[in-house]
Design a protein around this motif. Structure first.
Motif, mmCIF file in Angstrom:
data_model
loop_
_atom_site.group_PDB
_atom_site.id
_atom_site.type_symbol
_atom_site.label_atom_id
_atom_site.label_comp_id
_atom_site.label_asym_id
_atom_site.label_seq_id
_atom_site.Cartn_x
_atom_site.Cartn_y
_atom_site.Cartn_z
ATOM 1 N N PRO A 1 11.732 -18.839 20.890
ATOM 2 C CA PRO A 1 11.210 -18.910 22.249
ATOM 3 C C PRO A 1 9.692 -18.930 22.271
ATOM 4 C CG PRO A 1 11.991 -16.698 21.754
ATOM 5 C CD PRO A 1 12.370 -17.548 20.589
ATOM 6 N N SER A 2 9.165 -19.544 23.315
ATOM 7 C CA SER A 2 7.724 -19.497 23.544
ATOM 8 C C SER A 2 7.296 -18.058 23.802
ATOM 9 C CB SER A 2 7.372 -20.365 24.754
ATOM 10 O OG SER A 2 6.069 -20.096 25.203
ATOM 11 N N ARG A 3 6.049 -17.750 23.438
ATOM 12 C CA ARG A 3 5.526 -16.419 23.762
ATOM 13 C C ARG A 3 5.292 -16.271 25.251
ATOM 14 N NH1 ARG A 3 0.546 -16.083 19.689
ATOM 15 N NH2 ARG A 3 0.415 -18.259 20.373
ATOM 16 N N SER A 4 5.263 -17.387 25.983
ATOM 17 C CA SER A 4 4.988 -17.359 27.417
ATOM 18 C C SER A 4 6.278 -17.225 28.209
ATOM 19 C CB SER A 4 4.234 -18.630 27.823
ATOM 20 O OG SER A 4 3.018 -18.739 27.146
ATOM 21 N N TRP A 5 6.825 -16.047 28.268
ATOM 22 C CA TRP A 5 8.028 -15.805 29.059
ATOM 23 C C TRP A 5 7.677 -15.824 30.545
ATOM 24 C CZ3 TRP A 5 12.902 -15.195 26.994
ATOM 25 C CH2 TRP A 5 12.974 -15.011 25.617
ATOM 26 N N GLY A 6 8.633 -16.250 31.360
ATOM 27 C CA GLY A 6 8.485 -16.161 32.797
ATOM 28 C C GLY A 6 8.721 -14.745 33.277
ATOM 29 N N GLN A 7 8.732 -14.583 34.583
ATOM 30 C CA GLN A 7 8.926 -13.252 35.159
ATOM 31 C C GLN A 7 10.400 -12.861 35.214
ATOM 32 O OE1 GLN A 7 8.655 -15.953 36.962
ATOM 33 N NE2 GLN A 7 10.330 -15.746 38.435
ATOM 34 N N GLY A 8 11.264 -13.839 35.007
ATOM 35 C CA GLY A 8 12.693 -13.577 35.061
ATOM 36 C C GLY A 8 13.204 -13.494 36.485
ATOM 37 N N THR A 9 14.522 -13.471 36.610
ATOM 38 C CA THR A 9 15.155 -13.317 37.914
ATOM 39 C C THR A 9 16.240 -12.259 37.788
ATOM 40 O OG1 THR A 9 16.163 -14.490 39.780
ATOM 41 C CG2 THR A 9 16.799 -15.230 37.575
ATOM 42 N N GLN A 10 16.230 -11.304 38.697
ATOM 43 C CA GLN A 10 17.111 -10.144 38.624
ATOM 44 C C GLN A 10 18.496 -10.488 39.186
ATOM 45 O OE1 GLN A 10 16.320 -6.421 37.885
ATOM 46 N NE2 GLN A 10 18.516 -6.739 37.621
ATOM 47 N N VAL A 11 19.508 -10.144 38.423
ATOM 48 C CA VAL A 11 20.892 -10.268 38.883
ATOM 49 C C VAL A 11 21.505 -8.873 38.878
ATOM 50 C CG1 VAL A 11 23.176 -11.183 38.341
ATOM 51 C CG2 VAL A 11 21.157 -12.631 38.047
ATOM 52 N N ILE A 12 22.036 -8.486 40.021
ATOM 53 C CA ILE A 12 22.708 -7.193 40.141
ATOM 54 C C ILE A 12 24.114 -7.442 40.650
ATOM 55 C CG2 ILE A 12 22.712 -4.930 41.247
ATOM 56 C CD1 ILE A 12 19.676 -5.193 41.546
ATOM 57 N N VAL A 13 25.093 -6.977 39.885
ATOM 58 C CA VAL A 13 26.493 -7.156 40.250
ATOM 59 C C VAL A 13 27.068 -5.784 40.569
ATOM 60 C CG1 VAL A 13 28.717 -8.103 39.584
ATOM 61 C CG2 VAL A 13 26.615 -9.128 38.697
ATOM 62 N N SER A 14 27.487 -5.620 41.799
ATOM 63 C CA SER A 14 28.047 -4.344 42.222
ATOM 64 C C SER A 14 29.557 -4.334 42.049
ATOM 65 C CB SER A 14 27.685 -4.070 43.682
ATOM 66 O OG SER A 14 28.260 -5.050 44.516
ATOM 67 N N SER A 15 30.071 -3.168 41.734
ATOM 68 C CA SER A 15 31.531 -3.058 41.505
ATOM 69 C C SER A 15 32.269 -2.765 42.801
ATOM 70 C CB SER A 15 31.796 -1.962 40.478
ATOM 71 O OG SER A 15 31.273 -0.746 40.920
#
Length: 115
Positions: free
Chosen positions: A101-115
């Protein structure tokens, strides 16, 4: 320089679906195998799915049959369709090149799965 911008995450109930997108720029996308990584709280970042420039895909066992990775080479965009989501899919999801992977990671996107 490489820029990766992930989007599409959110809060969803178990069994639901989400589609993530990753807009790439800076030359990382066109000829590279690309992948989606995820990092759950307190855990390392792991690759969960990847796709070659020609469209060949690979998945880890835990998401096989539920997640579908795809790419639009003309738009330099990577996608992850996630179905039948489980609480254990909760994580921040990132895109990047595979296997290095590039050293330049993005900020990401949060996924939350509730039960």
């Amino acid at each position: 320089q490489v820029q990766l911008v992930e989007s599409g995450g959110g809060l969803v109930q178990a069994g639901g679906s989400l589609t993530l997108s990753c807009a790439a720029s800076g030359g990382i996308f066109s000829r590279n195998r690309m992948g989606w990584y995820r990092q759950a709280p307190g855990k390392q970042r792991d690759l969960v799915a990847d796709i070659t420039s020609g469209g060949n895909t690979n998945y880890v066992d835990s998401v096989e049959g539920r997640f579908t990775i795809s790419r639009d080479n003309a738009k330099n965009t990577l996608y992850l369709q996630m179905n039948s989501l489980k609480p254990e899919d909760t994580a921040v999801y990132y895109c990047n090149a595979v296997p290095i992977p590039s050293r330049s990671w993005g900020q990401g996107t949060q996924v939350i799965v509730s039960s």
